[in-house]
Design an enzyme around this catalytic site. Sequence first.
Site, mmCIF file in Angstrom:
data_model
loop_
_atom_site.group_PDB
_atom_site.id
_atom_site.type_symbol
_atom_site.label_atom_id
_atom_site.label_comp_id
_atom_site.label_asym_id
_atom_site.label_seq_id
_atom_site.Cartn_x
_atom_site.Cartn_y
_atom_site.Cartn_z
ATOM 1 N N LYS A 39 -22.723 -9.501 35.555
ATOM 2 C CA LYS A 39 -23.698 -8.268 35.212
ATOM 3 C C LYS A 39 -22.566 -7.381 34.455
ATOM 4 C CE LYS A 39 -21.356 -7.151 39.646
ATOM 5 N NZ LYS A 39 -21.370 -7.081 41.340
ATOM 6 N N ARG A 133 -25.949 -1.723 51.380
ATOM 7 C CA ARG A 133 -26.300 -1.309 50.234
ATOM 8 C C ARG A 133 -27.574 -2.035 50.043
ATOM 9 N NH1 ARG A 133 -22.042 -3.191 45.287
ATOM 10 N NH2 ARG A 133 -23.022 -5.188 45.723
ATOM 11 N N TYR A 249 -3.639 17.104 21.962
ATOM 12 C CA TYR A 249 -4.307 18.402 22.654
ATOM 13 C C TYR A 249 -3.430 18.884 23.932
ATOM 14 C CZ TYR A 249 -8.802 17.689 20.373
ATOM 15 O OH TYR A 249 -9.708 17.497 19.483
ATOM 16 N N MET A 297 -10.388 11.647 22.076
ATOM 17 C CA MET A 297 -11.770 10.632 22.094
ATOM 18 C C MET A 297 -11.242 9.438 21.215
ATOM 19 S SD MET A 297 -15.397 11.587 20.690
ATOM 20 C CE MET A 297 -15.719 13.031 21.856
#
Length: 346
Positions: A39, A133, A249, A297
């Site tokens: 998955k 779940r 930053y 980023m």
Amino acid sequence: MPTEPAPTLRLAFDGEALAANWRALDQLSGQAIAGAAVKADGYGLGVERVVPVLRNAGCRAFYVAHWSEAAAVAAHVAADSIAVLHGPSSDADVAYARESGTVPVINSPEQARRWLAGGGGPCQLMVDTGMNRLGVRPGDLCDEAVGTLDVRLVMSHLACADEDSAMNAAQLARAQSAFARFPAAVKSLANSAAIALGAEYHFDVTRPGLALYGGVPRAELAPHVATVVRPEAAIIQLREVPSGESVGYNATFTAPRDMRVGIVSLGYADGYLRAWSDRGMAMLHGQRVPVIGRVSMDMIALDCTAVAQAREGDWATIAYDLPEASAISGLSQYELLTGLGQRFGR
Ligand SMILES: *Cc1c(COP(=O)(O)O)cnc(C)c1O
């Protein structure tokens, strides 16, 4: 568009290590055979890469979460070897399962009725033994629709297999009594961690995910699991930073002396989260180069002062040994894998 230039970010993938991990987990599963949870795009590593390797190693049972994940897996293996854990939430899901030949995991009496109303057929059944779940509660196993299903495999899932919790034995006992209602079905309980809990947890099929991809959910598995992926990123600029100036930053890092800093094309948009700011590490020409300052980023800064031969264009290998990376960053090994972004050239 012209051919793209080579990327400055890549995920080095060791298919041999993945195959070896599957074989090791299959061996550790005793008389059970190991399947594979693939998955979330093979835990972020790419289904197109992991599924052929697992298939060639001998894996014959594949688990995805969403219906939308099935087709990419079915490009490499038989549709009826793919089970969809979330089960049919709509008639469209039922129709898709029946047309594609992928197998639904039925998680409730309602899903059982929906599956049967759409024509039914072979399915798997999730029994909830305490995780709350997905899954049919043991008390609902006598539901008429559930009793009518053509259950080929019955499974449950442990909440605390990566810990020494009393809940493991309690869930095992509930699984044993639930499974006894399906004498003809294949039985499955163990994820990666539960493979290390002992033979009673193995049943017929195990469902490792994390450990296939290099994660170590329990210390017992550490000797059997090899690293599968390593993020690598190129130095796109080397700069001299004078003593007293800051880097990145919010100026969280101030150079204590004149430094040589390599700016590397990897950032939080690639899944290298800000938890690594001032904590991460990379290898460059065989030497350790620490991450300094905040993760941006698209970039991080590495202290390359000690690496005389460092040049722009050199590739740094980011330290990403999963148990160690988890301890340093505070992120789970699952998050560390599945967070690796799509920008990696594969
Ligand atoms: C994800 C998942 C697995 C695999 O778990 P790991 O901890 O990654 O080994 C097995 N079974 C089910 C039902 C899952 O959702």
